[in-house]
Design a protein around this motif. Sequence first.
Motif, PDB file in Angstrom:
ATOM      1  N   ARG B  64       0.860  -1.187   0.000  1.00 14.18           N
ATOM      2  CA  ARG B  64       0.000   0.000   0.000  1.00 14.18           C
ATOM      3  C   ARG B  64       0.897   1.239   0.000  1.00 14.18           C
ATOM      4  O   ARG B  64       2.001   1.201   0.567  1.00 14.18           O
ATOM      5  CB  ARG B  64      -0.898   0.022   1.261  1.00 14.18           C
ATOM      6  CG  ARG B  64      -1.690  -1.261   1.533  1.00 14.18           C
ATOM      7  CD  ARG B  64      -2.796  -1.498   0.537  1.00 14.18           C
ATOM      8  NE  ARG B  64      -3.859  -0.516   0.556  1.00 14.18           N
ATOM      9  CZ  ARG B  64      -4.932  -0.572   1.333  1.00 14.18           C
ATOM     10  NH1 ARG B  64      -5.071  -1.547   2.211  1.00 14.18           N
ATOM     11  NH2 ARG B  64      -5.889   0.343   1.257  1.00 14.18           N
ATOM     12  N   LEU B  92      -7.752  13.633  -1.598  1.00 15.87           N
ATOM     13  CA  LEU B  92      -7.723  12.188  -1.797  1.00 15.87           C
ATOM     14  C   LEU B  92      -7.651  11.866  -3.290  1.00 15.87           C
ATOM     15  O   LEU B  92      -6.839  11.040  -3.723  1.00 15.87           O
ATOM     16  CB  LEU B  92      -8.966  11.544  -1.166  1.00 15.87           C
ATOM     17  CG  LEU B  92      -9.177  10.052  -1.433  1.00 15.87           C
ATOM     18  CD1 LEU B  92      -7.998   9.234  -0.950  1.00 15.87           C
ATOM     19  CD2 LEU B  92     -10.457   9.562  -0.744  1.00 15.87           C
ATOM     20  N   GLU B  93      -8.475  12.542  -4.068  1.00 20.34           N
ATOM     21  CA  GLU B  93      -8.449  12.323  -5.517  1.00 20.34           C
ATOM     22  C   GLU B  93      -7.058  12.603  -6.074  1.00 20.34           C
ATOM     23  O   GLU B  93      -6.503  11.812  -6.854  1.00 20.34           O
ATOM     24  CB  GLU B  93      -9.474  13.230  -6.207  1.00 20.34           C
ATOM     25  CG  GLU B  93      -9.571  12.988  -7.706  1.00 20.34           C
ATOM     26  CD  GLU B  93     -10.023  14.222  -8.478  1.00 20.34           C
ATOM     27  OE1 GLU B  93      -9.967  15.334  -7.919  1.00 20.34           O
ATOM     28  OE2 GLU B  93     -10.441  14.054  -9.640  1.00 20.34           O
ATOM     29  N   VAL B  96      -4.437   9.939  -5.032  1.00 23.00           N
ATOM     30  CA  VAL B  96      -4.660   8.690  -5.774  1.00 23.00           C
ATOM     31  C   VAL B  96      -4.128   8.817  -7.196  1.00 23.00           C
ATOM     32  O   VAL B  96      -3.428   7.930  -7.702  1.00 23.00           O
ATOM     33  CB  VAL B  96      -6.166   8.331  -5.766  1.00 23.00           C
ATOM     34  CG1 VAL B  96      -6.483   7.302  -6.834  1.00 23.00           C
ATOM     35  CG2 VAL B  96      -6.581   7.817  -4.399  1.00 23.00           C
ATOM     36  N   ALA B  97      -4.432   9.954  -7.837  1.00 21.87           N
ATOM     37  CA  ALA B  97      -3.985  10.156  -9.216  1.00 21.87           C
ATOM     38  C   ALA B  97      -2.463  10.171  -9.293  1.00 21.87           C
ATOM     39  O   ALA B  97      -1.856   9.604 -10.210  1.00 21.87           O
ATOM     40  CB  ALA B  97      -4.568  11.459  -9.761  1.00 21.87           C
ATOM     41  N   ALA B 100      -1.022   6.652  -8.792  1.00 21.88           N
ATOM     42  CA  ALA B 100      -1.294   5.849  -9.990  1.00 21.88           C
ATOM     43  C   ALA B 100      -0.336   6.216 -11.113  1.00 21.88           C
ATOM     44  O   ALA B 100       0.149   5.342 -11.847  1.00 21.88           O
ATOM     45  CB  ALA B 100      -2.737   6.051 -10.431  1.00 21.88           C
ATOM     46  N   PRO B 110      -2.105   0.038 -12.080  1.00 16.34           N
ATOM     47  CA  PRO B 110      -2.617   0.456 -10.772  1.00 16.34           C
ATOM     48  C   PRO B 110      -3.835  -0.385 -10.350  1.00 16.34           C
ATOM     49  O   PRO B 110      -4.680  -0.686 -11.180  1.00 16.34           O
ATOM     50  CB  PRO B 110      -3.027   1.911 -10.987  1.00 16.34           C
ATOM     51  CG  PRO B 110      -2.342   2.343 -12.221  1.00 16.34           C
ATOM     52  CD  PRO B 110      -2.180   1.121 -13.065  1.00 16.34           C
ATOM     53  N   THR B 111      -3.873  -0.801  -9.085  1.00 20.27           N
ATOM     54  CA  THR B 111      -5.052  -1.486  -8.549  1.00 20.27           C
ATOM     55  C   THR B 111      -5.573  -0.686  -7.365  1.00 20.27           C
ATOM     56  O   THR B 111      -4.886   0.202  -6.852  1.00 20.27           O
ATOM     57  CB  THR B 111      -4.707  -2.896  -8.050  1.00 20.27           C
ATOM     58  OG1 THR B 111      -3.803  -2.766  -6.944  1.00 20.27           O
ATOM     59  CG2 THR B 111      -4.065  -3.748  -9.126  1.00 20.27           C
ATOM     60  N   ASN B 112      -6.772  -1.047  -6.947  1.00 14.93           N
ATOM     61  CA  ASN B 112      -7.437  -0.333  -5.853  1.00 14.93           C
ATOM     62  C   ASN B 112      -6.546  -0.245  -4.608  1.00 14.93           C
ATOM     63  O   ASN B 112      -6.335   0.828  -4.049  1.00 14.93           O
ATOM     64  CB  ASN B 112      -8.745  -1.071  -5.522  1.00 14.93           C
ATOM     65  CG  ASN B 112      -9.686  -0.229  -4.686  1.00 14.93           C
ATOM     66  OD1 ASN B 112      -9.417   0.936  -4.426  1.00 14.93           O
ATOM     67  ND2 ASN B 112     -10.781  -0.816  -4.267  1.00 14.93           N
ATOM     68  N   ASP B 113      -5.970  -1.377  -4.185  1.00 13.32           N
ATOM     69  CA  ASP B 113      -5.163  -1.385  -2.962  1.00 13.32           C
ATOM     70  C   ASP B 113      -3.845  -0.641  -3.144  1.00 13.32           C
ATOM     71  O   ASP B 113      -3.299  -0.088  -2.189  1.00 13.32           O
ATOM     72  CB  ASP B 113      -4.837  -2.822  -2.537  1.00 13.32           C
ATOM     73  CG  ASP B 113      -6.092  -3.650  -2.339  1.00 13.32           C
ATOM     74  OD1 ASP B 113      -7.059  -3.118  -1.774  1.00 13.32           O
ATOM     75  OD2 ASP B 113      -6.104  -4.814  -2.775  1.00 13.32           O
ATOM     76  N   VAL B 115      -3.260   2.058  -4.849  1.00 14.34           N
ATOM     77  CA  VAL B 115      -3.332   3.523  -4.926  1.00 14.34           C
ATOM     78  C   VAL B 115      -3.974   4.136  -3.684  1.00 14.34           C
ATOM     79  O   VAL B 115      -3.972   5.349  -3.521  1.00 14.34           O
ATOM     80  CB  VAL B 115      -4.109   4.001  -6.181  1.00 14.34           C
ATOM     81  CG1 VAL B 115      -3.420   3.523  -7.449  1.00 14.34           C
ATOM     82  CG2 VAL B 115      -5.559   3.553  -6.146  1.00 14.34           C
ATOM     83  N   THR B 116      -4.538   3.308  -2.798  1.00 14.28           N
ATOM     84  CA  THR B 116      -5.195   3.852  -1.609  1.00 14.28           C
ATOM     85  C   THR B 116      -4.389   3.505  -0.357  1.00 14.28           C
ATOM     86  O   THR B 116      -3.843   2.414  -0.250  1.00 14.28           O
ATOM     87  CB  THR B 116      -6.603   3.263  -1.442  1.00 14.28           C
ATOM     88  OG1 THR B 116      -6.524   1.833  -1.479  1.00 14.28           O
ATOM     89  CG2 THR B 116      -7.533   3.734  -2.530  1.00 14.28           C
ATOM     90  N   THR B 117      -4.341   4.455   0.593  1.00 16.86           N
ATOM     91  CA  THR B 117      -3.630   4.193   1.839  1.00 16.86           C
ATOM     92  C   THR B 117      -4.542   3.424   2.793  1.00 16.86           C
ATOM     93  O   THR B 117      -5.758   3.514   2.716  1.00 16.86           O
ATOM     94  CB  THR B 117      -3.184   5.499   2.516  1.00 16.86           C
ATOM     95  OG1 THR B 117      -4.329   6.341   2.659  1.00 16.86           O
ATOM     96  CG2 THR B 117      -2.136   6.198   1.697  1.00 16.86           C
ATOM     97  N   SER B 118      -3.932   2.674   3.719  1.00 16.65           N
ATOM     98  CA  SER B 118      -4.703   1.863   4.656  1.00 16.65           C
ATOM     99  C   SER B 118      -5.102   2.686   5.872  1.00 16.65           C
ATOM    100  O   SER B 118      -4.769   3.860   5.983  1.00 16.65           O
ATOM    101  CB  SER B 118      -3.867   0.671   5.091  1.00 16.65           C
ATOM    102  OG  SER B 118      -2.806   1.121   5.907  1.00 16.65           O
TER     103      SER B 118
END
Lengths: 563, 183
Positions: B64, B92-93, B96-97, B100, B110-113, B115-118
Motif C-alpha cells: 500500500r 484524496l483524488e 490517488v492520481a 497511480a 494500478p489497482t485499488n489497494d 493507490v489507496t492508503t490503509s
Amino acid sequence: MGYFWSILLVLAVLAIAWRYLGSYMAGVYEGRVTYLKWVERPIYRILSVDPEAEQTWQRYAGALIVFSAVAILVTYLLVRFQGSLPLNPQHLKGVTPALSWNTAVSFATNTNWQNYAGESTMSYLSQMAALTVQQFVSASVGIAVAIALVRGFARKGSSTIGNFWVDLVRGVLYILIPIAFISGLIFVGQGAVQTLGGPVTIHNALTGATQVIPRGPVGFMESIKELGTNGGGFFNANGSHPFENPTPLTLLLSVCLILIIPVALTYTFGQMVGNRRQGLTLLAAMAVIFGVWLGFTSYAESHPNPAVAHAHVVHQANGNMVGKEVRFGPRLTSLYNVTSTQTSTGSVAGASDSFTPMGGFGLMTGMMLGEVTPGGVGSGLYTILLFALITVFIGGLMVGRTPEYLGKKIQSKEVKLAALGVLVMPITVLVLTAIAMSIHAGRVGPGNSGPHGFSEILYAFTSQANNNGSAFAGLNGNTAFYNIAGGIAMLVGRFAIIVPCLALAGLLSAKNIVPAGLGTFKTDTPLFTGLLIGVILIVGGLTFFPAVSLGPIVEQLSHGKLF
Amino acid sequence: MLLHLRRAVIVSGIFLIMCGIVYPLIGTGLSQLVFKHQANGSLTQYGSTLIGQSWKGPMWFQGRPDGTVLTTGPGGVIVSGTNQPGPRSKSLEQSVAKVAQVLKVEGVIPTNDLVTTSGSLVDPDITPHDAYAQIKAVASARSIPAATLRRLVASQIHGKELGFMGRDYIDVLELNVALSHLQ
C-alpha cells in the motif's frame, strides 16, 4: 461464502454467551457464585464494607459518583506526571493539562475518546495503570447500574437496590478479568505484541531503510478494550493496527468480545425478573436494528469511494479500500466498525472518516439511536429499559390505562425520569455541535472541508455524549475547546443517564408487583418488540434527522462534486 | 460522603495494582513464555512481518502507498493511523492520481489497494491480484522470467484463516525476501 460463515460463527458464540454467560452473571450479582471469595473477602475487609448490607439508591449513586471522581483524578495525575514515573522507555513528557483532563474523563466514563496518538504520547505505565485499569472499572460500573435497575424491577417493597462496592468488585473479579485474560493470550498468539521492551529499531538491508517500531503491553489491553466496550487502543490506528488486531480471527474475536456482555445481560435481566421472554423481546429489538444497520453499512462500503472514482485510475471492484486493511477488506471492517458504534466501544478496524458517505451515515446514526443495539456493557441494557418504559407509556396512552412494566405501575415520576434519561444525549450533542459551529475554535477543528467537515464535528459530539469514543478522526480534537467541551459531553452523557436510572431503580424497587390482568399490555411478545423498535427509531430520527441531513446526506447527494 | 471517599480511594488503589500492574505483568510474562516471537513483534532480520514498509521502485513488489503519508513521533517511532481523508475530498483524488501515475511509469497496472492508503498506514499485506499486477514491471527490472515470478507469487499466498475467515493475502515483506533469494 467466508463472510457468511464468519457471521454464523459470531452468532453461535453469542447464542452460547447469551444462555451461559447470562445466567452466570445473574449468579454473580445475586451472590450465588463464590469461587473467588478468597480474593473478595479481604477487599471488603480493607474497605470495611459489609457485603450483606445494601444501599438506598441515593447512597448507591453517591458512592458511584465519588468513585468515578476519584477514578478521574487518579487517571489525570498518572498521565499528567508520567514523565517522572517509571515504565517510560520512550522518555515521553507529561501530558498537557487539557488533554489529561479529556483523557481521564474519557476512560473513566467508558468512552475512550482519544485526542492523542498512544504510541507517541502515553508511557507504558500510563497505558497500563491509568488507562487499562479504567477499562476494567468503568465497564464494571456500567454493569452495576444495569443490575441495580434490574433489581428495581425484580424486587417489591424494598428500600435498597444493592451495594455499589460489592457490585463493582464482583464485576471486575468474576466477569471481566477471567474473560479478558484468556482472550488476551489469544490476541498475542495471533500476533499482538505484549512486551515492556520499548520500541525496536530495524535496518532492512534489502532497501537500506530503517524503521523504529513502537511496541508495548498491547495484547492484554486489547482484550479488555473490547470486552468492556471501551475502545481505547494502544496505537493511534486502534484496531486497524496489525499489532492490535493482527488477523481476521482476532477481528471476529473482537466482535464477539464486544457483544457478549451486552447481549448476555438481556438473559441476566430475564432471569432476575423471573421471565426470560422479557429479555428475549429486548434482544430481538436490538438484533433487528443491528442487522439492518450492518447490512446497510456493509453494502455502502462494498461500493466505490467517490473521490477515488473521480480520479478514474482504478476499478474499485472490491469496494472502498481507503483507510482499510487488505487482510480485512470492506466487509469485515464494516462488521467491526458497526459493532463498535452500536455498542459503546468506538474502536475501529479501518478509518471511519474514509467510509463512503452512506457508510459513515450508518456508523453515526448507529450511535444516535442511543447505543441500545445492544449498547455498551450495562449502559445498553439500562438505556433500552428507559426506552421500554417510554414504549409502555405510549402503549398505555393508546389504550387509556395506567401503563405497567413487569408488574410495576409506571407513573408520572417514572416516565419523567425515563424521558430525561433518553433526552440528555440528543440535547448534549445538538447544543455542543451548534456551539462548535458558531465559534472559530470549533470551526478550525475539521480536517476536511464541505459537508464532511460538519460531519466530523457532529460525529465527535455524538460519539462523546454517547460514551462511544470512535471518531471521524480527520478532526483535530487536541485543542483547548474540543478537549474541554468533549470532556463535558462525556460526563453529562454518562452520569446524567446513570443518576436517573438509579433513581428509577429506587422508585421501582419500593413498589409492589401487581399481577397481570386482562387489560395488561403484554411486554414479552413480538408486538412489543415492534413497538420498541418504532420508539427507538422515531426518537432518534426526529431528533437527529435535520443535523444528519446537513452532513452525510448532503455529502451522498453531491454527485460528482469534491470538496 | 467521607466514608465514600475513603472507600473510593482505597478501592482505586487496589484496582490499580490488580488490573494495572499484576494483570498486564502476568500477561506479559506468560506471553513471553508461550508466544515469544509474536509478543515481541513478529520480527525478522529485515523487519516485522506485521508492519508494512516502503518498497520503492520496480525492483521490489510494492505494498500500500502508506509510506507517502506516514509520519514519525518522538524518537522516530512510526505513528499509525494519521491519514483520514473524507470520501469526497479533493486531496484524496489528487493523491490517488499521483500514486497511480508513478505506478504506470514503473510499468505497474494500478489497482485499488496499490493507490489507496490503509487505516493503520502500516498495512503489511496486498492481495494476490495486486501482486500479479506488478509482475511485468518486476520481471523487466530484474530480468527474471514472468513465469518464475508468477510461481513465486502463487507460493506466497496465505489462504483464508481456518479456511473461511478474511481473504487471501500476501505479506509484502515475505514476498520480497523470497524474491531476493531468487538470484
